[in-house]
Design an enzyme around this catalytic site. Structure first.
Site, PDB file in Angstrom:
ATOM      1  N   SER A 108       0.836  -1.199   0.000  1.00  0.00           N
ATOM      2  CA  SER A 108       0.000   0.000   0.000  1.00  0.00           C
ATOM      3  C   SER A 108       0.870   1.248   0.000  1.00  0.00           C
ATOM      4  CB  SER A 108      -0.885  -0.014   1.260  1.00  0.00           C
ATOM      5  OG  SER A 108      -1.314   1.288   1.570  1.00  0.00           O
TER       6      SER A 108
ATOM      7  N   TYR B 107      -0.160  -0.165  10.089  1.00  0.00           N
ATOM      8  CA  TYR B 107      -0.443  -0.799   8.786  1.00  0.00           C
ATOM      9  C   TYR B 107       0.659  -0.419   7.788  1.00  0.00           C
ATOM     10  CZ  TYR B 107      -3.132  -1.260   4.346  1.00  0.00           C
ATOM     11  OH  TYR B 107      -3.569  -1.559   3.071  1.00  0.00           O
TER      12      TYR B 107
HETATM   13  N1  LIG Z   1      -8.408  -0.598  -0.879  1.00  0.00           N
HETATM   14  C1  LIG Z   1      -7.312   0.130  -0.817  1.00  0.00           C
HETATM   15  O1  LIG Z   1      -7.353   1.363  -0.833  1.00  0.00           O
HETATM   16  C2  LIG Z   1      -5.977  -0.538  -0.781  1.00  0.00           C
HETATM   17  C3  LIG Z   1      -4.851   0.231  -1.106  1.00  0.00           C
HETATM   18  C4  LIG Z   1      -3.596  -0.358  -1.100  1.00  0.00           C
HETATM   19  C5  LIG Z   1      -3.458  -1.671  -0.750  1.00  0.00           C
HETATM   20  N2  LIG Z   1      -4.561  -2.398  -0.406  1.00  0.00           N
HETATM   21  C6  LIG Z   1      -4.341  -3.793  -0.038  1.00  0.00           C
HETATM   22  O2  LIG Z   1      -4.991  -4.608  -0.977  1.00  0.00           O
HETATM   23  C7  LIG Z   1      -5.337  -5.859  -0.372  1.00  0.00           C
HETATM   24  C8  LIG Z   1      -6.802  -6.154  -0.618  1.00  0.00           C
HETATM   25  O3  LIG Z   1      -7.560  -5.124  -0.014  1.00  0.00           O
HETATM   26  P1  LIG Z   1      -9.037  -4.727  -0.470  1.00  0.00           P
HETATM   27  O4  LIG Z   1      -9.064  -3.252  -0.543  1.00  0.00           O
HETATM   28  O5  LIG Z   1      -9.462  -5.527  -1.624  1.00  0.00           O
HETATM   29  O6  LIG Z   1      -9.811  -5.113   0.876  1.00  0.00           O
HETATM   30  P2  LIG Z   1     -11.152  -5.921   1.186  1.00  0.00           P
HETATM   31  O7  LIG Z   1     -12.149  -5.706   0.115  1.00  0.00           O
HETATM   32  O8  LIG Z   1     -11.460  -5.545   2.582  1.00  0.00           O
HETATM   33  O9  LIG Z   1     -10.665  -7.467   1.131  1.00  0.00           O
HETATM   34  C9  LIG Z   1      -9.780  -7.964   2.081  1.00  0.00           C
HETATM   35  C10 LIG Z   1      -9.632  -9.453   1.876  1.00  0.00           C
HETATM   36  O10 LIG Z   1      -8.708  -9.944   2.876  1.00  0.00           O
HETATM   37  C11 LIG Z   1      -9.304 -11.017   3.559  1.00  0.00           C
HETATM   38  N3  LIG Z   1      -8.910 -11.058   4.963  1.00  0.00           N
HETATM   39  C12 LIG Z   1      -9.075 -10.071   5.876  1.00  0.00           C
HETATM   40  N4  LIG Z   1      -8.698 -10.492   7.092  1.00  0.00           N
HETATM   41  C13 LIG Z   1      -8.275 -11.774   6.936  1.00  0.00           C
HETATM   42  C14 LIG Z   1      -7.789 -12.755   7.820  1.00  0.00           C
HETATM   43  N5  LIG Z   1      -7.654 -12.541   9.139  1.00  0.00           N
HETATM   44  N6  LIG Z   1      -7.455 -13.969   7.321  1.00  0.00           N
HETATM   45  C15 LIG Z   1      -7.594 -14.223   6.010  1.00  0.00           C
HETATM   46  N7  LIG Z   1      -8.065 -13.341   5.119  1.00  0.00           N
HETATM   47  C16 LIG Z   1      -8.405 -12.124   5.580  1.00  0.00           C
HETATM   48  C17 LIG Z   1     -10.801 -10.793   3.466  1.00  0.00           C
HETATM   49  O11 LIG Z   1     -11.470 -12.049   3.631  1.00  0.00           O
HETATM   50  P3  LIG Z   1     -13.010 -12.186   4.181  1.00  0.00           P
HETATM   51  O12 LIG Z   1     -13.727 -10.964   3.656  1.00  0.00           O
HETATM   52  O13 LIG Z   1     -13.473 -13.471   3.588  1.00  0.00           O
HETATM   53  O14 LIG Z   1     -12.947 -12.230   5.665  1.00  0.00           O
HETATM   54  C18 LIG Z   1     -10.930 -10.210   2.067  1.00  0.00           C
HETATM   55  O15 LIG Z   1     -11.021 -11.246   1.113  1.00  0.00           O
HETATM   56  C19 LIG Z   1      -4.975  -5.724   1.112  1.00  0.00           C
HETATM   57  O16 LIG Z   1      -3.706  -6.300   1.342  1.00  0.00           O
HETATM   58  C20 LIG Z   1      -4.892  -4.219   1.312  1.00  0.00           C
HETATM   59  O17 LIG Z   1      -4.040  -3.893   2.374  1.00  0.00           O
HETATM   60  C21 LIG Z   1      -5.825  -1.881  -0.428  1.00  0.00           C
END
Ligand SMILES: NC(=O)c1ccc[n+]([C@@H]2O[C@H](COP(=O)([O-])OP(=O)(O)OC[C@H]3O[C@@H](n4cnc5c(N)ncnc54)[C@H](OP(=O)(O)O)[C@@H]3O)[C@@H](O)[C@H]2O)c1
Length: 251
Positions: free
Chosen positions: A145, A159
């Site tokens: 991120s 984070y």
């Molecule tokens: N959105 C942003 O702005 C952004 C920016 C930069 C980087 N990221 C990174 O991109 C990645 C995906 O994020 P997203 O935005 O797509 O978020 P999201 O929609 O909240 O999805 C998060 C995913 O991680 C899984 N997860 C969460 N806690 C977990 C745990 N304890 N054990 C196993 N799986 C777990 C969730 O599974 P369940 O829902 O099935 O529990 C879900 O599938 C993350 O690494 C995040 O840090 C996001």
């Protein structure tokens, strides 16, 4: 282009939502066999599997809480048992645990945020590495991120630190993997429109201000990240390893 994706066995952690789900769809549309890993959201994971299968793709679901040591130690083997091997690991599961001012942060939130965003990718990558080195190589892609660049916000310093650790692991695994044709890269996402940002947060003045600081003046879409993951996992990424690529609208 991307023909080498066909038939590849690809494990995507956290594929029940947001970036992971979009990545699973995109890889499956290019003929990969996709492992949709989820933690709590079984319904979404199964719906995604069905959507992929309905459009002629191949996918299976795997459950597991990556805060649990047992999941971290068993997930790669479970995937290999079900799929026969592993070609690509995408360490995507992640997020902020304990979104609160750093002055109030408790040790549990620190530990869990580290466990999800850095410890789990380390142990999954290590197990995938052990398999890939005896099987002609593979690809590992870590999802970091922009908070690793800026130190996070005042609520997400822990984070940002965990994602910085993930970027360092990318470099370490890339060095270890090079002699074995294991290529390891990282995508550093900017502000991406996913359920990670709650609806309230997404419409808040703070978020409006944050978006105004992005040169392209919008949030990214999950597919913006998925497309680069596809590129890196395919023949297009054959000569790329140890890199951190920012996909953040110029942020
Ligand atoms: N959105 C942003 O702005 C952004 C920016 C930069 C980087 N990221 C990174 O991109 C990645 C995906 O994020 P997203 O935005 O797509 O978020 P999201 O929609 O909240 O999805 C998060 C995913 O991680 C899984 N997860 C969460 N806690 C977990 C745990 N304890 N054990 C196993 N799986 C777990 C969730 O599974 P369940 O829902 O099935 O529990 C879900 O599938 C993350 O690494 C995040 O840090 C996001």
């Amino acid at each position: 282009m991307f023909e080498s994706i066909k038939g590849k066995k690809v494990l995507i952690t956290g594929a029940s939502s947001g970036i992971g789900a979009e990545t699973a769809k995109l890889f499956a549309s290019y003929g990969a066999h996709v492992g949709i890993h989820y933690n709590r959201n079984e319904e979404n994971a199964i719906k995604l599997q069905k959507d992929i299968e309905d459009t002629g793709g191949s996918a299976d679901v795997l459950a597991g809480d990556l805060l649990e040591e047992s999941t971290r130690s068993d997930l790669i083997q479970s995937f290999i048992d079900a799929f026969g091997s592993i070609d690509v690991l995408i360490n995507n599961a992640g997020g902020v645990i304990g979104n609160m001012p750093f002055l109030e942060l408790d040790e549990m939130s620190w530990r869990d945020t580290m466990a999800l965003n850095a410890t789990a990718p380390f142990f999954l990558s290590r197990d995938a590495f052990l398999f890939m080195k005896d099987n002609g190589g593979g690809r590992i892609i870590n999802i970091s991120s922009i908070s690793a660049k800026y130190g996070g916000s005042m609520n997400t310093m822990h984070y940002g630190a965990a994602k910085a650790a993930l970027e360092t692991l990318t470099k370490g695994f890339a060095k270890a993997g090079a002699p074995h044709n294991i290529l390891v890269n990282c995508i550093r996402g900017g502000v991406i429109d996913t359920p990670l940002h709650s609806r309230i947060e997404r419409n808040s003045p703070a978020m409006e201000k944050r978006i105004s600081l992005i040169p392209l003046k919008r949030m990214g879409k999950p597919v913006d990240i998925a497309r680069l993951a596809l590129f890196l996992a395919s023949e297009a990424g054959d000569f790329i390893t140890g890199e951190v690529f920012t996909v953040a609208g110029g942020d």
